[in-house]
Design an enzyme around this catalytic site. Structure first.
Site, short mmCIF file in Angstrom:
data_model
loop_
_atom_site.label_atom_id
_atom_site.label_comp_id
_atom_site.label_asym_id
_atom_site.label_seq_id
_atom_site.Cartn_x
_atom_site.Cartn_y
_atom_site.Cartn_z
N CYS A 1 0.84 -1.20 0.00
CA CYS A 1 0.00 0.00 0.00
C CYS A 1 0.88 1.26 0.00
O CYS A 1 1.60 1.51 -0.97
CB CYS A 1 -0.98 -0.03 1.17
SG CYS A 1 -2.32 1.18 1.01
N HIS B 1 -3.74 -4.54 -0.12
CA HIS B 1 -3.34 -5.09 1.18
C HIS B 1 -3.30 -6.61 1.06
O HIS B 1 -4.34 -7.28 1.21
CB HIS B 1 -4.31 -4.65 2.27
CG HIS B 1 -4.14 -3.24 2.69
ND1 HIS B 1 -3.18 -2.85 3.61
CD2 HIS B 1 -4.76 -2.11 2.29
CE1 HIS B 1 -3.25 -1.53 3.78
NE2 HIS B 1 -4.20 -1.06 2.99
N GLU C 1 -2.18 -8.70 3.12
CA GLU C 1 -2.51 -9.32 4.41
C GLU C 1 -4.01 -9.35 4.67
O GLU C 1 -4.48 -10.04 5.59
CB GLU C 1 -1.80 -8.58 5.55
CG GLU C 1 -2.40 -7.26 5.98
CD GLU C 1 -2.13 -6.09 5.05
OE1 GLU C 1 -2.57 -4.98 5.38
OE2 GLU C 1 -1.49 -6.29 4.00
#
Length: 221
Positions: free
Chosen positions: A88, A192, A194
């Site tokens: 990001c 993102h 994750e």
């Protein structure tokens, strides 16, 4: 497809006071990496790979990195061939310059600049799942991922690389934007990873495998 890495590898999440450090650490632990969050230069140098996360404003992030001396450390690690993944804001910081909040110089790892996302009439920030179309490349970061794959994005600015060969993937929100880049040992994703379910974990596992392979390659020379 299993996202788990075959052998534990030490990956450090760079702590410079901005954003999603713990969630990245938890995702790395989930795939079987030995993860740590640190701003200590010695610990960051000892890791097999680094992840530069980030949520927030580009100028403040760069100020934080410079105050901690971590801008030079990231440059040093990339120059040494250490795998580094920007997530990001971490992707955006790798570029030469951002126009955000009056403008600020970036790390200059990837040529180009960061400008507002050209979303047309669509609402900003861009929040949600978008299909990323990956370039026809043999990048190990994309191993096992389909050519088009959905990832979770949250952003108002986007990177505009100066060189087409640095673009690893694109998505669209009002207009096409760059969602993944690769330059030497630096990888960057606007989304993102994750928070992107199985595909995001697969990408992180691929990065962990890149990190695990790097010391072996160095020893073989």
């Amino acid at each position: 497809m299993s996202p788990l890495v075959e052998e534990p590898v030490d990956i450090a999440v760079v702590d410079y006071g901005m954003g999603n450090r713990r969630s990245v650490e938890k995702a790395l632990e989930h795939i079987g990496a030995r993860a740590s969050v640190s701003g200590d230069p010695d610990r960051l140098r000892a890791a097999a790979g680094l992840i530069v996360p980030g949520v927030g404003a580009f100028p403040r992030a760069m100020d934080n990195l410079r105050e901690l001396g971590l801008d030079e450390l990231i440059h040093e690690r990339v120059a040494a061939g250490t795998p580094v993944l920007g997530i990001c804001l971490g992707l955006q910081l790798a570029f030469d310059y951002s126009t955000e909040q009056g403008g600020a110089a970036g790390l200059g790892i990837v040529a180009g600049e960061v400008r507002p996302l050209q979303a047309g009439s669509l609402k900003l920030p861009h929040i949600g799942w978008n299909e990323v179309r990956f370039a026809d490349t043999h990048s190990p970061l994309l191993d096992g991922l389909p050519r088009e794959c959905a990832f979770y994005h949250v952003h108002t600015f986007a990177a505009f690389p100066a060189r087409a060969q640095d673009v690893l993937g694109t998505a669209e929100y009002g207009a096409p934007f760059v969602s993944a880049v690769e330059k030497g040992s630096f990888y960057g994703v606007q989304f993102h990873a994750e928070k992107s379910s199985a595909a995001g974990l697969r990408l992180l596992a691929n990065f962990a495998r890149i990190c695990a392979a790097k010391p072996a390659l160095s020893r073989s020379r």
